[in-house]
Write an enzyme that holds these catalytic residues in place. Structure first.
Site, PDB file in Angstrom:
ATOM      1  N   CYS A   3     -61.426  -2.764 150.563  1.00 54.37           N
ATOM      2  CA  CYS A   3     -61.245  -3.560 149.262  1.00 54.37           C
ATOM      3  C   CYS A   3     -62.435  -3.972 148.481  1.00 54.37           C
ATOM      4  CB  CYS A   3     -60.318  -5.019 149.726  1.00 54.37           C
ATOM      5  SG  CYS A   3     -61.598  -6.028 150.204  1.00 54.37           S
TER       6      CYS A   3
ATOM      7  N   HIS B  72     -47.147  19.469 145.508  1.00 48.90           N
ATOM      8  CA  HIS B  72     -45.625  18.958 145.637  1.00 48.90           C
ATOM      9  C   HIS B  72     -45.422  18.259 144.340  1.00 48.90           C
ATOM     10  CE1 HIS B  72     -47.800  16.114 147.988  1.00 48.90           C
ATOM     11  NE2 HIS B  72     -46.855  15.116 147.666  1.00 48.90           N
TER      12      HIS B  72
END
Length: 620
Positions: A375, A542
């Site tokens: 983070c 994809h």
């Protein structure tokens, strides 16, 4: 373009300031408790113990900050030189020199690094220790003099101007307007940069003079976020969102991890109005009642917030947090309540497609690997995420190491980095060697489930191969297993740019009748949203979730580029596995595909072979 560059520069600057403070938060807490407990207006006034407060504030904290700044730019030797230089700054000013330390520490560290680079080229053999020690001592001394005569006085003027500006905001009742900037910046993960890079230095100066500062209350107040989460707890129409909100509220309010509520705001950006108004109302109340904290409340837990509140304003502080939560809840409630039930579902579906499971499919050997949850500061949401995932996976994969760190300081031996979407690009720059798994929520995210499934599936497969005698493989059930044998294998293709390679992959699926032509554009869009490059020279293009209707039948194609396709960041893709899946079959295809290419020796040969029969046989 210019605006983006300015924003990036401001973000990096704020992050750098924050990175000097965050490792020293423990020292701030120690000083804060000393002040809260033992000063004249503290909970347990004690003249002897209160005498520690001033030296700790005046000397210890600035020296620690300068040492950390020196370390960031000059390593261990920069740390020592920065600490020496800070003393000149401190003595050269009558104000607390936290901001001065933030300047002189990293500058001295940077100079130390330059001096060392120069001396390495010009130091005679046998004189290294002498040169190293004298260069560090003399540079520290010289910068200490600069700090005394230049940086200390200049920073004193800046502090006076800033403090005067804050005083004017309070006098004219304009302080609540800061909420308009604070809350959106927090949701964009600039909370630590704001609190520890800007508000804390100003607050230290105020606290040194008056014993408290309202600046410590601006970003750390847990009330605004609590109001938003309570609204989702009671009024969210999406059941999954409503069920996850209570846990997030507890972690946010008592654990102090504010990042946990940011996805709930990003789910419906209109909700940002609620914490802005809640924060503004609380700031107005704090200004009117003369509230302030004696030290930074970090993390922003109600426990830390009240621990740093002076005894004489504890009740007013509690009321202020309640006001923030109440106003935020009242404004968020109708927004959340009127959200169409399909809006959260659509948002969740889109996140699953974008952040989704593809990046969480592990495509390389993970034996004894290190997984890092990252983070902004490396101390809040990442620590929570690492703990939860470690406890979840340790029974199945005791060989894995699960750690947490700042997104900008990911360990070089990290194999997988897990971070939130807004931090993904920083993670890729910090750890180009690692596979990055993008998530939206540390509590409940499909990518975490997919990562767990992938890691445990690969582990179980490896154990079975080692301990179980070879046996005929059962025929796969058509409704649960999807064949991944490529319908087209194209080897030895000339190197092209990334977009062209994706289009060539998509066109191969079109030619086979697996997808409509519109699916190709969706494959480009998918890579723009989140890279389809998986590492190890493999990309798996994809389409987006919205392009599902363009899929006619499940299919896989393989395109080999021996010279590689530049995917940015110094990475090249040699194999493109284009996939299209009906319904959720693409997830099964991905999982099966990973198992087939997990052997690195086979994967390496796939990148260069010109034997189509051998290549096809790998999928038999």
């Amino acid at each position: 373009m210019a605006a983006t560059a300015v924003k990036d520069s401001v973000t990096k600057f704020g992050k750098f300031l924050s990175s000097m403070v965050m490792p020293n938060i423990g020292a701030f807490i120690a000083w804060g408790f000393l002040a809260a407990l033992f000063i004249e207006k503290g909970w347990f006034p004690n003249e002897q113990l209160a005498s520690i407060v001033s030296p700790m504030l005046t000397y210890l904290l600035p020296i620690l900050i300068a040492a950390q700044g020196g370390y960031l730019t000059g390593g261990d030797r920069g740390r020592v030189a920065g600490a020496i230089a800070a003393v000149g700054c401190i003595v050269g000013s009558e104000y607390t020199m936290l901001m001065g330390a933030m300047v002189i520490g990293p500058v001295t560290g940077w100079l130390m690094k330059k001096v060392d680079a120069f001396s390495q080229e010009h130091t005679p053999g046998g004189f290294e220790m002498l040169v190293d020690n004298f260069s560090l001592g003399l540079l520290g001394l010289g910068m200490s003099v600069v700090g005394y005569y230049a940086i200390g006085p200049v920073m004193s003027v800046i502090l006076v101007v800033l403090s005067t500006g804050v005083g004017a905001l309070v006098d004219y009742g304009l302080m609540p307007l800061l909420a308009i900037f604070i809350e959106p910046a927090k949701v964009l993960f600039l909370n630590n940069a704001l609190n520890h890079g800007i508000f804390s230095p100003i607050g230290l100066n105020q606290a040194a003079e008056t014993g408290r500062s309202i600046m410590y209350m601006l970003e750390a107040n847990p009330g605004p976020g609590l109001g938003v989460l309570l609204a989702y707890c009671l009024f969210a129409k999406d059941e999954k969102t409503r069920q996850s909100a209570p846990g997030a509220a507890i972690i946010h309010f008592f654990g102090g991890i504010h990042e946990i509520y940011f996805p709930y705001v990003l789910m419906n950006p209109k909700v940002i109005i609620a914490p802005i108004c809640g924060s503004a109302a609380a700031i107005l109340w704090f200004s009117m009642t003369g509230c302030g904290l004696v030290a930074p409340a970090s993390p922003g837990s109600i426990i830390a917030f009240l621990s740093m509140a002076p005894a004489d304003t504890l009740l007013q502080t509690v009321i202020g947090v309640g006001i923030a939560a109440g106003v935020s809840f009242a404004i968020a409630m109708p927004i959340v309540r009127t959200m169409p039930v399909e809006a959260p579902e659509a948002a969740t579906s889109e996140k699953r497609a974008i952040a989704g499971t593809a990046e969480a499919i592990v495509i390389s050997n993970t034996e004894n690997a290190k997984i890092v949850f990252a983070c902004d500061a490396g101390m809040g949401s990442s620590a929570m995420g690492a703990t939860r995932f470690r406890n979840r996976i340790k029974a199945m994969r005791p060989d894995l190491t699960v750690e947490h760190s700042s997104v900008d300081t990911v360990p070089a031996d990290a194999a997988i980095v897990v971070c939130q979407r807004v931090l993904s690009e920083r993670a890729r720059k910090s750890a180009p060697q690692a596979q990055v798994v993008v998530i939206d929520n540390f509590l409940d995210d499909p990518a975490l489930d997919a990562l767990y499934d992938s890691l445990t599936t690969l582990s179980n497969a490896a154990e079975l191969m080692e301990t179980t005698p070879a046996a005929p493989e059962p025929e796969p059930e058509p409704d649960t297993n999807v064949m991944v044998r490529p319908k087209a294998i194209r080897l030895g293709l000339p190197s092209v740019d990334k977009e062209t390679a994706i289009r060539q992959t998509g066109q191969a699926l079109v030619d086979l009748g697996c997808v409509d032509p519109s699916y190709v554009d969706a494959m480009i869009e998918r890579d723009e949203l989140t890279s389809v490059y998986m590492g190890m020279g493999v990309a798996i293009p994809h389409g987006t979730n919205e392009a599902k209707d363009a899929v006619k039948e499940t299919g896989v194609v393989v395109l080999q580029y021996p010279e590689g396709v530049d995917w940015g960041g110094g990475e090249k893709a040699h194999l493109l596995f284009g996939i299209a899946g009906k319904g959720d079959e693409h997830l099964t295809v991905l999982s099966n595909l990973v198992g087939l290419i997990s052997d690195e020796s086979v994967l390496d040969k796939m990148k260069s072979t010109d034997d189509v029969d051998w290549f096809d046989g790998c999928f038999a």
